[in-house]
Design an enzyme around this catalytic site. Structure first.
Site, mmCIF file in Angstrom:
data_model
loop_
_atom_site.group_PDB
_atom_site.id
_atom_site.type_symbol
_atom_site.label_atom_id
_atom_site.label_comp_id
_atom_site.label_asym_id
_atom_site.label_seq_id
_atom_site.Cartn_x
_atom_site.Cartn_y
_atom_site.Cartn_z
ATOM 1 N N TYR A 291 -5.711 6.826 -28.046
ATOM 2 C CA TYR A 291 -6.838 6.719 -27.122
ATOM 3 C C TYR A 291 -8.109 6.594 -27.956
ATOM 4 O O TYR A 291 -8.469 7.530 -28.677
ATOM 5 C CB TYR A 291 -6.870 7.966 -26.229
ATOM 6 C CG TYR A 291 -7.852 7.926 -25.089
ATOM 7 C CD1 TYR A 291 -7.443 7.520 -23.827
ATOM 8 C CD2 TYR A 291 -9.174 8.314 -25.257
ATOM 9 C CE1 TYR A 291 -8.335 7.505 -22.755
ATOM 10 C CE2 TYR A 291 -10.070 8.300 -24.196
ATOM 11 C CZ TYR A 291 -9.640 7.896 -22.943
ATOM 12 O OH TYR A 291 -10.514 7.885 -21.877
ATOM 13 N N ILE B 221 0.866 -1.179 0.000
ATOM 14 C CA ILE B 221 0.000 0.000 0.000
ATOM 15 C C ILE B 221 0.899 1.225 0.000
ATOM 16 O O ILE B 221 1.640 1.477 0.954
ATOM 17 C CB ILE B 221 -0.888 0.021 1.261
ATOM 18 C CG1 ILE B 221 -1.604 -1.334 1.478
ATOM 19 C CG2 ILE B 221 -1.874 1.179 1.197
ATOM 20 C CD1 ILE B 221 -2.574 -1.732 0.392
#
Lengths: 527, 527
Positions: B448, B265
């Protein structure tokens, strides 16, 4: 093709230098009487017996042919260790304990894979050998527990291809920098990578050690140029070659860059190349203090004003390197010397020059013109030759380097300098510690120290004391153990501190998975 | 503080948009009749039972306090999955199978370490949750084999510190981008990172997924800004914080960046920040074809001329996005629209604008002035809102993206476009595939794609067919499976092909060493 490097010295045997008269004056002033300490006679060297089994030798010869497996003394001696001062002292005194048993020259990636399979089968340590320029013990494999050590000489991995549209070149790992530069020049490009080791360093070595060159301010570090690569591991070939940048997980290229042969043999790298500059200008500047010059470098870099070459010597390095008549004006005003170099198209050079000049003046610098800058550029690869000449007279000269963020830089500078001086003081000779900044980033910079002192009876132990003290000071002040020399064997204890237990554990996990028999450059990198 | 994101839609519930009239015309033209397909009523949702043991719940509450462990339906629903179209279709139809059992909010790095220890002890899957903006299945943990799933909501990790000298900011992973930008603005800096997910994306998420923003041409990718980081693993805390660049082995920062919570994390990152721009100009240009515009972008980038924002829509995207009266001149000349944006000091903007303008003119572009550029800037975060409005009427809209080197870009572009069209053709509705380039590098660029079609009965299966075909085409043409969306669960098969068996094996080795019980975001990233 460059001449083979001298067996006991840096560089081209035909370029050996003597100590200039001005340096002699300084040496006598600082150290008094010196004595000649020549290398042993090469013909008297005792080369250790070859420990490889006949079966292993037969298998290696079957892969690459007999011509590409050599076990003669000259081959083995010339592939022994790298070129740190410790390495030089060892070989000058006849210590060949780290000599490889054989030198094997793969012709392509398939050969490398086949050689690794044979070495894994016979538990032979494999030391990738490009230009032999390591200064951190990167070429001295651990031989305990192995049936022998092979120097994997990558000379034949000299492939070359250009993708003009993407402005990329794919270079075989065995190409030495001058060969690569020449090939690129033929297509109008430059490598843009000119470390002091340029004459002998290899493309694979640049990648495996995260090299950074004297023009890094303009062209970037070598690792930042690498967009794709091929690495051969005992488990197979890893080719990473999809895009300049990606969000596809961790960047595995960055796990191979800096892996120093411990994770695999890099056989080629694809790097961003730049147009060969039509113009080059190198100028010098004077700043009153190292702090003033550092502040100016920081301001320019953070404002996006990057000369192609950007260097700043501290007061000691300025005084000593320029202790020759009339070098920076008859009044020898002292202070700190900066080199600002500009490469590119005439338009680009002109504009960058004007912008940087204005900013340096605003930051309190005094322009000294081009004379000393051109002098610097001419002598940019000479340092290591002088080191050998000094060693011939019992003067120990070595360098070490680090980097950190700007807010820690002064603390690290002072701590390392004082640590070296304190560690060498007990030996009773004058100690000269000089420093320069030669690689700058928005958030920080490198520090490159040169240490000169009179060699004690045990020069290795003497330097080791200085090196340990300096390394401790780097880690204690939050700096990295190396900005561009890599880990090798010499930096491992401090590397372990820098990346912590979790970092070490991760590297070990990768190593064990990718090289389960541990044949890849054992003893190097992994703490 | 931003409003909590809508449970079944993108973004701020108060910003819901309707389909503009001009878009309705296009929809009717392309797809004929549509039908309303609203989300189920939230009150009717069946939330799965909580599977965590009482012992685990007690331990988690002891660490962070009861207030920071929530198991109510609203909390669990709002932390279910991310915001891909597939995620939206699932939740709109009431599928809560991926709901976490509890939402846990650590207050600091120590809390995170303690939570991981409890989760390892009880074999609880831990999904790091920043802004909940994943579009690749990055927040849908595998629950089989675990006693439960915890969403680790990083909201409280909102520390902030600035190192002015090094021009660095250390940002807590839980800061959302608008919060971080506001804090930086107060010190005169900008994040320089503005992806379309800006309103809800978090700092930790940017790092964990290698995000890239709309101004990446000027400010760089997020991963390139990260100079130091802290990551908590089940084995302990790894802090990497020595220097902007180093030769100390592989760059372990680059192993954590893009690790999507599978290795640990991330609790804070230290990033290079830039002065808040005093001026911003966004202009548009027209190029005759996508190939012409692409060539111009490549030339400028390779010449070192980088507008801060640099985008190019293909013919289809240009035609559709601008299908409104008078948008690019009354004569609607077609071609391809480029956005070139400039941010910085007035001097810098002025010079960059002049240089880029001259270069774009020389490359055959026609300047269209600032009107449409400002329009683009205003609407830069609106796309995902429109997607929900379209989904309400059975129109499926989704995006996917890739990157590769310039020499492969056209091949990838054509292959992906054709693959999507072919995969969706059997569903019998019109298929609109649009594309833009929005991230450029010296050696390559991103692509994209936006796909619009009428939603079939099983929209998930329908999109899955298109996604598979597009992903196959990317890998077949040597492109990366993702330039800035990460791997998650959705990209794993192609990620495995991209990095090969050795790459996968290395990631598994790291995962097993660092997370031996496999609690970290299971099912994500690692093929």
């Amino acid at each position: 093709m460059a001449d083979v490097m001298h067996w006991a010295r840096w560089g081209n045997p035909t370029h050996m230098t003597n100590i200039p008269a001005s340096a002699w004056q300084l040496i006598e002033l600082a150290f008094g009487e010196t004595r000649e300490t020549p290398a042993v006679d090469k013909s008297t060297l005792a080369v250790p017996p070859i420990s490889l089994t006949d079966a292993a030798m037969v298998s290696l010869r079957q892969i690459v042919g007999s011509d590409n497996v050599t076990t003669d003394n000259d081959s083995r001696i010339s592939h022994t260790r790298g070129k740190s001062t410790t390495d030089l002292i060892k070989i000058r005194t006849g210590d060949l304990t780290d000599a490889p048993d054989a030198v094997v020259r793969p012709r392509d990636t398939d050969d490398v894979a086949a050689i690794l399979a044979v070495c894994a089968e016979h538990t032979i340590a494999v030391v990738p050998y490009g230009g032999g320029t390591s200064v951190v013990g990167g070429l001295a494999a651990q031989s305990d527990g192995y049936t022998g050590v092979v120097a994997l000489d990558l000379t034949h991995l000299n492939t070359f291809a250009v993708d003009h549209e993407s402005r990329l070149a794919t270079l075989g790992a065995g190409l030495l920098a001058p060969q690569a530069e020449k090939l690129l020049n033929e297509h109008g490009y430059t490598l843009g990578h000119f470390p002091q080791s340029f004459e002998y360093a290899s493309i694979g070595g640049f990648a495996a050690t995260r090299s950074s060159g004297q023009a890094s301010s303009g062209y970037g570090r070598f690792d930042s140029m690498v967009k794709a690569l091929t690495v051969v591991t005992p488990m197979g070939v890893l080719r990473l070659d999809a895009a300049p940048a990606s969000a596809a997980g961790p960047d595995l290229r960055q796990l191979i860059l800096g892996s120093e042969g411990a994770f695999g043999i890099i056989t080629d790298v694809t790097i961003a190349v730049r147009p060969q500059p039509a113009q080059r200008i190198y100028e010098t500047w004077r700043f009153a203090t190292f702090a003033d010059g550092t502040r100016a470098m920081r301001k320019l870099t953070q404002d996006g004003l990057n000369p192609t070459v950007f260097r700043l010597s501290d007061e000691a390095e300025t005084a000593i390197n320029l202790a020759k008549p009339g070098s920076i004006g008859a009044d020898n005003p002292g202070g700190c010397l900066m080199v600002a170099g500009y490469e590119g198209t005439p338009e680009r050079v002109s504009r960058l020059h004007d912008d940087v000049t204005a900013a340096l003046e605003e930051s309190g610098g005094t322009s000294l013109g081009a004379e000393d800058g051109e002098h610097w550029a001419k002598g940019r690869y000479d340092g290591p030759y002088l080191r050998d000449a000094l060693l011939d007279h019992g003067i120990l000269t070595e360098t070490l380097e680090t980097a950190t963020f700007w807010s820690r830089l002064h603390t690290t500078y002072v701590a390392v300098k004082e640590a070296i001086e304190a560690a060498l003081a007990p030996y009773g000779n004058a100690v000269i510690v000089m420093c320069h900044i030669s690689h700058v980033y928005e958030s920080g910079a490198s520090l490159y120290f040169t240490v000169v002192t009179k060699q004690h009876e045990d020069g290795i132990e003497q330097w080791s004391a200085a090196k340990k003290a300096a390394s401790d000071a780097m880690i204690a002040t939050g700096a990295t153990i190396t900005h561009h020399h890599a880990i090798g064997r010499d930096h491992k204890p401090w590397f372990a501190q820098e990346i912590g237990d979790i970092g070490v554990s991760v590297l070990r996990a990768v190593k064990q998975r990718i090289d389960p028999t541990g044949i890849l450059n054992p003893g190097v990198l992994i703490p």
